[in-house]
Design a protein around this motif. Structure first.
Motif, PDB file in Angstrom:
ATOM      1  N   PHE A 225       0.841  -1.210   0.000  1.00 46.02           N
ATOM      2  CA  PHE A 225       0.000   0.000   0.000  1.00 46.02           C
ATOM      3  C   PHE A 225       0.878   1.264   0.000  1.00 46.02           C
ATOM      4  O   PHE A 225       0.553   2.247  -0.661  1.00 46.02           O
ATOM      5  CB  PHE A 225      -0.956   0.024   1.194  1.00 46.02           C
ATOM      6  CG  PHE A 225      -2.234  -0.750   0.966  1.00 46.02           C
ATOM      7  CD1 PHE A 225      -2.981  -0.562  -0.196  1.00 46.02           C
ATOM      8  CD2 PHE A 225      -2.710  -1.645   1.915  1.00 46.02           C
ATOM      9  CE1 PHE A 225      -4.171  -1.253  -0.415  1.00 46.02           C
ATOM     10  CE2 PHE A 225      -3.889  -2.347   1.712  1.00 46.02           C
ATOM     11  CZ  PHE A 225      -4.622  -2.152   0.548  1.00 46.02           C
ATOM     12  N   PHE A 226       1.960   1.215   0.740  1.00 44.76           N
ATOM     13  CA  PHE A 226       2.853   2.390   0.758  1.00 44.76           C
ATOM     14  C   PHE A 226       3.503   2.614  -0.614  1.00 44.76           C
ATOM     15  O   PHE A 226       3.794   3.746  -0.985  1.00 44.76           O
ATOM     16  CB  PHE A 226       3.925   2.244   1.845  1.00 44.76           C
ATOM     17  CG  PHE A 226       3.451   2.716   3.194  1.00 44.76           C
ATOM     18  CD1 PHE A 226       3.408   4.065   3.505  1.00 44.76           C
ATOM     19  CD2 PHE A 226       3.010   1.808   4.146  1.00 44.76           C
ATOM     20  CE1 PHE A 226       2.950   4.512   4.737  1.00 44.76           C
ATOM     21  CE2 PHE A 226       2.548   2.235   5.381  1.00 44.76           C
ATOM     22  CZ  PHE A 226       2.517   3.595   5.679  1.00 44.76           C
ATOM     23  N   SER A 231       2.714   5.453  -6.479  1.00 41.36           N
ATOM     24  CA  SER A 231       2.958   4.890  -7.805  1.00 41.36           C
ATOM     25  C   SER A 231       2.360   5.801  -8.882  1.00 41.36           C
ATOM     26  O   SER A 231       1.320   6.414  -8.678  1.00 41.36           O
ATOM     27  CB  SER A 231       2.309   3.505  -7.890  1.00 41.36           C
ATOM     28  OG  SER A 231       2.325   3.058  -9.221  1.00 41.36           O
ATOM     29  N   SER A 232       3.025   5.842 -10.037  1.00 44.30           N
ATOM     30  CA  SER A 232       2.455   6.615 -11.150  1.00 44.30           C
ATOM     31  C   SER A 232       1.702   5.697 -12.103  1.00 44.30           C
ATOM     32  O   SER A 232       1.170   6.133 -13.117  1.00 44.30           O
ATOM     33  CB  SER A 232       3.569   7.351 -11.906  1.00 44.30           C
ATOM     34  OG  SER A 232       4.450   6.401 -12.457  1.00 44.30           O
ATOM     35  N   MET A 240       0.431  -5.447  -9.248  1.00 45.68           N
ATOM     36  CA  MET A 240       1.604  -6.138  -9.786  1.00 45.68           C
ATOM     37  C   MET A 240       2.835  -5.225  -9.707  1.00 45.68           C
ATOM     38  O   MET A 240       3.189  -4.560 -10.676  1.00 45.68           O
ATOM     39  CB  MET A 240       1.355  -6.560 -11.245  1.00 45.68           C
ATOM     40  CG  MET A 240       0.160  -7.496 -11.414  1.00 45.68           C
ATOM     41  SD  MET A 240       0.302  -9.005 -10.441  1.00 45.68           S
ATOM     42  CE  MET A 240       1.584  -9.838 -11.365  1.00 45.68           C
ATOM     43  N   GLY A 241       3.448  -5.214  -8.555  1.00 49.85           N
ATOM     44  CA  GLY A 241       4.704  -4.482  -8.396  1.00 49.85           C
ATOM     45  C   GLY A 241       4.644  -3.025  -8.804  1.00 49.85           C
ATOM     46  O   GLY A 241       5.212  -2.638  -9.827  1.00 49.85           O
ATOM     47  N   PRO A 242       3.924  -2.192  -8.052  1.00 44.83           N
ATOM     48  CA  PRO A 242       3.837  -0.772  -8.407  1.00 44.83           C
ATOM     49  C   PRO A 242       5.219  -0.118  -8.404  1.00 44.83           C
ATOM     50  O   PRO A 242       6.140  -0.573  -7.731  1.00 44.83           O
ATOM     51  CB  PRO A 242       2.939  -0.191  -7.317  1.00 44.83           C
ATOM     52  CG  PRO A 242       2.941  -1.167  -6.213  1.00 44.83           C
ATOM     53  CD  PRO A 242       3.225  -2.502  -6.808  1.00 44.83           C
ATOM     54  N   ASP A 243       5.317   0.980  -9.177  1.00 45.05           N
ATOM     55  CA  ASP A 243       6.647   1.508  -9.483  1.00 45.05           C
ATOM     56  C   ASP A 243       7.282   2.436  -8.440  1.00 45.05           C
ATOM     57  O   ASP A 243       8.457   2.685  -8.491  1.00 45.05           O
ATOM     58  CB  ASP A 243       6.557   2.256 -10.823  1.00 45.05           C
ATOM     59  CG  ASP A 243       5.448   3.299 -10.794  1.00 45.05           C
ATOM     60  OD1 ASP A 243       5.335   4.011  -9.789  1.00 45.05           O
ATOM     61  OD2 ASP A 243       4.690   3.384 -11.776  1.00 45.05           O
ATOM     62  N   LYS A 287      -1.560  13.761  -6.484  1.00 43.46           N
ATOM     63  CA  LYS A 287      -0.860  12.976  -7.506  1.00 43.46           C
ATOM     64  C   LYS A 287      -0.981  13.614  -8.884  1.00 43.46           C
ATOM     65  O   LYS A 287      -0.027  13.631  -9.664  1.00 43.46           O
ATOM     66  CB  LYS A 287      -1.408  11.548  -7.519  1.00 43.46           C
ATOM     67  CG  LYS A 287      -0.648  10.646  -8.461  1.00 43.46           C
ATOM     68  CD  LYS A 287      -1.082   9.210  -8.349  1.00 43.46           C
ATOM     69  CE  LYS A 287      -0.466   8.537  -7.151  1.00 43.46           C
ATOM     70  NZ  LYS A 287      -0.695   7.089  -7.103  1.00 43.46           N
ATOM     71  N   GLY A 288      -2.163  14.152  -9.176  1.00 43.87           N
ATOM     72  CA  GLY A 288      -2.395  14.781 -10.487  1.00 43.87           C
ATOM     73  C   GLY A 288      -1.361  15.870 -10.764  1.00 43.87           C
ATOM     74  O   GLY A 288      -0.819  15.964 -11.869  1.00 43.87           O
TER      75      GLY A 288
END
Ligand SMILES: Nc1ncnc2c1ncn2[C@@H]1O[C@H](COP(=O)(O)OP(=O)(O)OP(=O)(O)O)[C@@H](O)[C@H]1O
Ligand SMILES: O=P(O)(O)O[C@@H]1[C@H](O)[C@H](O)[C@@H](OP(=O)(O)O)[C@H](OP(=O)(O)O)[C@H]1O
Length: 314
Positions: A225-226, A231-232, A240-243, A287-288
């Motif tokens: 979650f962190f 993540s973008s 699946m493995g956020p960046d 985020k935007g």
């Protein structure tokens, strides 16, 4: 403690589209242009328009950016917001409600709180008896709405502390908390995520996992979650493995979440005025804006003082 009388009729709406229904369209259609024959032509119309307008400004809604805690509905009392940037939290019926009011009253008038610490707490505007979401008349704590100036906030609520009850808690309450603390990551990590929403983009909106999904998170889920939080990747939900693309600007940097947490922590380690138990940290950013190359406007706030007591021994 002071309670105001009921001042305005509250309109509980869940979205802005419904707000326009509050206008008396017969007298003042909100989309009419100047010179249109539907415009008010005599003083009664103007009076009705003015009254409607004031009511609309004060109209109450269910907050769309609430991520945890008790929610408002026609059957349950929960927080409401208005368009002037205020957040109305109904007092919990037992000692939790009065404890939170006592904390805010004391904290607001306490001259020992430095300004650089006060900014982490919502501004408190007192209490008000008003129509609650379930239709009953009920006292509410009136606070600054922390999301009011935000466009599309990404938010996480983290309940902090490995002990989630105050010094005066009953055995039954302690037992209830310990059960919840064992079931979540509170015992293992000293905190648990209570709720979150992650802005994806205009088309998709938000990723907002259910309360059950968040509360049953393991330590590994919390780590994920962190990562998702910063993540973008628009497919953040698939997990699946956020960046973690935005970690350095949101968590890091001189104005990032970590720097703010360290500032707050330094005061917590030093202050002897309050026992802070079962409070939440709110992490918020845009985020935007980051994705467009702007500042994340990352902010840490601390909320929920139903179990906070003053240390009278000092
Ligand atoms: N001042 C505020 N401005 C905007 N949103 C707020 C504010 N205070 C709380 N919230 C939102 O409401 C949620 C619940 O707040 P809070 O923890 O105070 O309520 P609660 O019902 O006491 O929660 P719990 O049941 O976890 O003790 C937070 O996660 C946050 O999303
Ligand atoms: O974390 P969860 O699973 O959402 O559980 C809630 C959380 O522990 C709250 O802190 C608690 O309110 P208090 O802290 O004010 O006691 C609430 O009790 P409640 O349901 O009795 O209000 C719980 O349901």
């Amino acid at each position: 403690m002071m309670y105001d009388g009921l001042e305005v009729q509250n309109y509980i709406t869940t979205n802005k589209k419904n707000i326009t229904c509050g206008f008396n369209n017969q007298h003042f259609p909100h989309n009419s242009s100047s010179g249109n024959s539907n415009q008010p032509t005599f003083s009664l119309d103007l009076f009705i328009f003015r009254t409607s307008f004031i009511q609309i400004l004060k109209m109450l809604k269910i907050p769309s950016h609430q991520v945890a805690g008790h929610h408002a509905s026609s059957a349950t009392r929960g927080p409401l917001i208005d368009d002037s940037g205020r957040f109305y939290k109904p007092l919990q019926g037992d000692e939790r409600g009065s404890a939170e009011v006592t904390f805010y009253d004391q904290f607001t008038s306490n001259t020992q709180i430095p300004d650089h610490i006060r900014k982490f707490f919502p501004i408190y505007y007192g209490t008000k008896v008003m129509q609650a979401s379930d239709g009953s008349e009920h006292p509410h704590i009136v606070l600054e709405d922390l999301t009011t100036h935000r466009e599309n906030p990404t938010i996480m609520d983290i309940k902090i502390g490995s002990r989630t009850w105050g010094p005066d808690a009953s055995n039954a309450y302690i037992e209830k908390c310990m059960k919840r603390d064992r079931e979540t990551t509170t015992v293992k990590l000293g905190f648990r995520i209570s709720g979150l929403q992650i802005y994806i983009n205009e088309g998709v909106g938000y990723y907002k996992p259910t309360r059950d999904l968040v509360l049953k998170s393991s330590v590994d889920d919390v780590r994920l979650f962190f990562k998702k939080f910063v993540s973008s990747d628009p497919n953040v939900e698939s997990g699946m493995g956020p960046d973690r693309d935005l970690a350095s600007v949101v968590y890091g940097g001189p104005n990032g979440i970590l720097a703010q947490l360290l500032e707050l922590k330094a005061w917590f380690e030093d202050q002897t005025i309050y026992h802070f138990s079962a409070c939440s940290l709110l992490f918020m950013f845009e985020k935007g804006l980051v994705l467009e190359g702007g500042s994340p406007n990352a902010q840490v706030k601390i909320i929920d003082f139903a179990h906070v007591t003053e240390d009278v021994t000092v």
